[in-house]
Design a protein around this motif. Structure first.
Motif, PDB file in Angstrom:
ATOM      1  N   GLU A 821      83.626 -63.449  60.831  1.00  0.00           N
ATOM      2  CA  GLU A 821      84.359 -63.667  59.581  1.00  0.00           C
ATOM      3  C   GLU A 821      83.980 -62.651  58.509  1.00  0.00           C
ATOM      4  OE1 GLU A 821      84.317 -67.227  62.012  1.00  0.00           O
ATOM      5  OE2 GLU A 821      82.680 -66.003  61.195  1.00  0.00           O
ATOM      6  N   THR A 823      84.056 -59.347  57.264  1.00  0.00           N
ATOM      7  CA  THR A 823      84.916 -58.211  57.625  1.00  0.00           C
ATOM      8  C   THR A 823      84.742 -56.992  56.730  1.00  0.00           C
ATOM      9  OG1 THR A 823      86.691 -59.175  56.290  1.00  0.00           O
ATOM     10  CG2 THR A 823      86.671 -59.698  58.651  1.00  0.00           C
ATOM     11  N   GLU A 870      82.715 -61.612  53.211  1.00  0.00           N
ATOM     12  CA  GLU A 870      84.095 -62.048  53.268  1.00  0.00           C
ATOM     13  C   GLU A 870      84.407 -62.686  51.908  1.00  0.00           C
ATOM     14  OE1 GLU A 870      83.323 -66.042  53.163  1.00  0.00           O
ATOM     15  OE2 GLU A 870      84.957 -65.858  54.602  1.00  0.00           O
ATOM     16  N   LYS A 871      85.484 -63.416  51.786  1.00  0.00           N
ATOM     17  CA  LYS A 871      85.916 -63.885  50.460  1.00  0.00           C
ATOM     18  C   LYS A 871      84.898 -64.812  49.803  1.00  0.00           C
ATOM     19  CE  LYS A 871      90.903 -63.407  51.207  1.00  0.00           C
ATOM     20  NZ  LYS A 871      92.221 -64.110  51.257  1.00  0.00           N
TER      21      LYS A 871
END
Length: 936
Positions: A821, A823, A870-871
């Motif tokens: 996840e 990235t 990631e976010k």
């Protein structure tokens, strides 16, 4: 002047028998139906007539080219003296005009001429025949580590002048006064005369005098015109020596390429019958006191070696190729070209005059080995020296003459050098590779090749002559070129250390319309089946088509003439300004012509920007005061730094450098507890909890097997790494035989020797010792200390002790496997280019990165911290070392404490710290911190 360039008739005889069938090809009635057309200038192999050959012919047998050209001359040339000029024919040219043999020339790179007066027809067509042999007795004088390309590869021209009295040559010399303000322009002008004498014997015959007129202009403004009457000298030549005083001429240097136009006219009975034009520069060279000076100022030569070739045309280069090279070189802060190893096209040198580039010109006798000891090669040696010097003696960009390349000292090259000094006493001389203290006094400059930094330091520290290392760092392939900065600084910190030239400018590629032989060149050229690059010619800082490589940017940075002398500056929060010392290494340029574009940054955030200028004389340090009012506070774990972009007067970037701002009171390592540290153990699994952060270890491997933030697993493995697939540079250090038989040192079995956990409310500490066995001959052990503190961070300390069959390791560190996840990959450190311990001048401190599978994050990077994100979540790794990342395995990030230094071609670094040696039986030590965080 009439050009004879164009479409010629051509036949390539590939064998000696074929060539013998054409022995009469020069006859005016020869049947040419088997001939094809070929452009002149060109190299026939580049056009596809045969496969190009690299580095000469093993059997000393090669094809021959037969050229024919029909042309007419102007009607009024019947009573003229005519010269046939060839800019370059490789390697031997035999000439016929209208079936009559004119002569033979054997020197593959020098320009030459034949007097063909009376051999041409005014009414009707003339036939020029040229037989070009690639192999002659002396052709190895012109064979180097490069392509061997036959053909008429430079301009062919026909020049007309008065029949019985003409301007033969002009030699220019400029000499300044002691203040280098005013100068004398000395002109030696040879006028030849072939009139028949009216008196017997050698008594001078009377005749009318003639006049010489000299006009000097600068930028179309007349400086002076002088006309002098010369008494007649029948049936002999006369050299007239004139000296003209010039007030405050503009100087010629590579930084100030001011050119003047000198016109010389020959007048008979008041009429101009011939004229010559020279572009000259007021430039004076001295090596007095062991210092290489131009116009009274010591200079440094930031150099590159260049072959006069391009993949599309071979050696038939044109202005577009010359201009592209010089502009790219100047953009890389290069100010000196060594013309390796032969005379380049005249137009290229004239562009160096115009645009500002120092040039070292070489007499082509290198590469011949023991032929230099054979006295029968005296003619071959001296003709090359004569033709090289006499063609280019007036070009101000030429600043020294060198004789040969990497040759022993012998009577032939020494006497050729003395001959060169007799032709031109204004320039210093050298024999590349020769640096002995006992060298004859006529050898003004010392030159060594590919020494280590400490050796350059010692040589320059003791020398009484200037040192120009004409090859000192080899840009072989894409995996070497280490130590450039160290060599440059070690040499040039001494006054006698004038500078040097990197080998080489461009990959030596040749492209033909015929597909290249299968597999022969495939390991270098992947995407163009018509382009050939020999393994030994894969050594440019730009590729064959002049696209910059990573090595180009290293050269640009190392050669930068303006830079901060420090990489860190201390400050106190609230301080209004800081002082940054700037070095001006220009030789003639004040800093007030340079714009300083600065950017103050906090990690990747821009705090303020501005553009400034300061004054600073060449070869001095000046203080640059920079306002930092916007930096009021200091945030924990953040890095503050400046980007300084230096912009020259043409608006081009000289270099970008970074300066880190370090607080006088560093609070960044202070942390506050966030939660109690808890340890749970179940069989072989140990888990440390700190709030919603957990680290899980396997007691059977001694390694971290996962790390999570809440329910989100961010790390899936952490293991040691001491090996990776070797590139060619690493293989040259370790040894190809060892590398071939060595097993994969990352393919091991694990045995835990010791495992211990300590805990209190603030910390949990795991101490473990693990043995990694590849086979009976290759083992390494690692001592780990994992410290998980109450802020949720984990410090990893490791000591890796190898007992392996390789003398060197390519890398040492830990490999972290992240969750898919995550990235994005960013780092604060040097970028965007790869960095190694002895190759990190080009990358700049900043925040760099991108998508984890993009080329932006591929390679070896020097880091302060690494971030996978990631976010919502991220891993931040504090590592003052290196990061290795390969897009083929994007979730793996190698956190490295040690990286093998880059070799310089096959020559390994001589500093032990760069070699990652295993024989010392000392552990490699590393340490980093992992933090699991939410993304802001």
């Amino acid at each position: 002047m009439v050009s004879l360039n164009g479409s010629w008739k051509f036949y390539l005889a590939k064998t000696e028998n074929d060539a013998n069938q054409l022995n009469d090809f020069f006859q005016t009635d020869y049947n040419t139906t088997s001939f094809q057309t070929i452009p002149v200038p060109s190299n026939w192999a580049v056009l596809g007539y045969e496969e190009p050959v690299y580095r000469g012919f093993d059997s000393n047998k090669a094809s021959e080219g037969f050229y024919l050209y029909d042309f007419n001359i102007p009607k009024n040339w019947g009573d003229k003296r005519l010269l046939l000029h060839f800019g370059g024919v490789w390697s031997s040219a035999e000439i016929w005009i209208n079936g009559i043999q004119i002569g033979k020339h054997e020197s593959g790179y020098t320009s030459f001429s034949f007097d063909i007066t009376g051999k041409l027809k005014v009414d009707g067509s003339n036939k020029l025949a040229v037989r070009v042999k690639q192999v002659s007795r002396e052709y190895k004088y012109d064979v180097y580590d490069d392509w061997t390309l036959g053909g008429i590869f430079r301009d062919v021209t026909l020049e007309a002048m008065p029949l019985n009295r003409w301007l033969d040559y002009t030699v220019i010399k400029t000499t300044f006064d002691k203040d280098f303000k005013n100068a004398d322009l000395e002109i030696k002008c040879m006028v030849s005369d072939t009139h028949e004498g009216s008196l017997p014997g050698n008594y001078p015959s009377p005749d009318k005098p003639y006049n010489l007129r000299f006009t000097l202009t600068q930028d179309h403004e007349k400086v002076f015109t002088r006309q002098i009457e010369i008494p007649a000298h029948i049936a002999t030549s006369r050299e007239t020596n004139m000296v003209f005083h010039v007030e405050s001429p503009l100087h010629w240097t590579a930084e100030t390429p001011n050119l003047y136009h000198l016109k010389i006219e020959l007048l008979e009975n008041g009429n101009v019958v011939q004229s010559k034009n020279e572009k000259i520069g007021f430039r004076q060279i001295s090596v007095e006191g062991g210092i290489f000076s131009i116009n009274g100022q010591a200079i440094k030569l930031r150099g590159i070696n260049r072959h006069d070739e391009h993949p599309d045309v071979g050696r038939a280069t044109k202005q577009e190729h010359w201009l592209q090279d010089i502009k790219l070189m100047k953009a890389a802060n290069i100010n000196y070209i060594r013309m390796a190893h032969y005379q380049h096209a005249k137009g290229f040198i004239e562009l160096c005059d115009e645009l500002g580039m120092y040039v070292g010109e070489e007499v082509s006798i290198g590469g011949a080995g023991n032929l230099i000891y054979d006295p029968s090669y005296a003619g071959a040696t001296l003709v090359r020296a004569y033709e090289t010097v006499t063609r280019d003696i007036n070009n101000p960009s030429i600043i020294y003459w060198s004789v040969g390349n990497e040759d022993p000292l012998a009577s032939l090259n020494l006497n050729a050098l003395k001959f060169v000094k007799a032709l031109d006493p204004t320039r210093p001389t050298m024999i590349p590779w020769r640096s002995e203290t006992w060298l004859p006094k006529e050898i003004d400059l010392l030159s060594v090749h590919y020494w280590h930094p400490n050796e350059y330091d010692q040589l320059a520290g003791q020398s009484t002559r200037p040192i120009i290392t004409t090859e000192y760092s080899h840009a072989f392939g894409v995996d070497s070129f280490g130590g450039l900065e160290a060599r440059w600084k070690a040499l040039t910190k001494h006054p006698e250390g004038t500078g040097g030239a990197v080998w080489m400018w461009a990959d030596q590629g040749i492209k033909t319309p015929i597909k290249r032989p299968k597999e022969k060149y495939d390991k270098i050229v992947k995407d163009d089946e018509y382009l050939r690059i020999d393994d030994q010619g894969w050594d440019g800082v730009v590729d064959s088509y002049r696209n910059p490589t990573r090595d180009y940017w290293e050269v640009k940075s190392v050669y930068a003439q303006v830079y901060p002398t420090v990489d860190k500056v201390p400050y106190i929060a609230g301080q209004n300004s800081i002082i940054i010392p700037l070095q001006n290494d220009y030789d003639f340029t004040n800093l007030n012509t340079i714009k300083i574009k600065w950017t103050l940054k906090e990690d990747d955030k821009v705090l303020s920007t501005g553009i400034s200028t300061i004054s600073g004389q060449p070869h001095t340090v000046s203080n640059f005061e920079l306002p930092i009012e916007n930096l009021k506070t200091f945030q924990n774990q953040n890095t503050y730094y400046l980007w300084l972009d230096f912009i020259n007067a043409d608006g081009e970037e000289i270099v970008r450098k970074a300066v880190e701002l370090t607080p006088r009171l560093d609070l960044r390592n202070r942390t506050l507890p966030v939660s109690k540290v808890k340890v749970t153990q179940s069989n072989t699994i140990a888990t440390i909890l700190v709030g919603n952060i957990s680290y899980t270890f396997n007691a059977n491997t001694g390694q971290l097997i996962s790390a999570s933030l809440g329910e989100n697993k961010l790390i899936t493995n952490l293991k040691p790494i001491i090996w990776h697939p070797l590139d060619r540079g690493e293989t040259s250090v370790i040894g190809s035989k060892i590398a071939k038989k060595l097993p994969d040192l990352n393919n091991y079995t694990i045995k835990v020797i010791d495992w211990k956990i300590q805990e209190d409310s603030a910390n949990a500490i795991i101490d473990t010792r693990v043995e990694y066995r590849i086979n009976d001959k290759n083992i390494f052990s690692t001592n780990y200390k994992y410290t998980i503190s109450s802020d949720g961070n984990m410090k990893v300390h490791y000591e890796i002790l190898p007992q392996v069959e390789t003398p060197n390791l390519p890398i040492v560190g830990m490999s972290l496997q992240s969750a898919p996840e995550l990235t994005n990959l960013y780092w604060l450190g040097l970028g965007p280019y790869d960095a190694y311990p002895n190759k990190q001048s080009a990358p700049v401190l900043g925040v760099w990165g991108g998508a984890i599978n993009s080329e932006n994050v591929h390679g070896n990077k020097a880091t302060h911290w690494i971030e996978l994100s990631e976010k919502k979540y991220k891993i931040r790794i504090l590592n003052k070392g290196y990061m290795e990342h390969n897009v083929s395995n994007p979730q793996a990030v190698n956190i490295l404490s040690s990286v093998l230094g880059k070799p310089e071609k096959g020559r390994k670094p001589n500093e032990p710290a760069l070699l990652l040696q295993t024989a010392a039986a000392k552990p490699f030590v590393g340490e980093f911190i992992i933090a699991l965080e939410t993304t802001k």
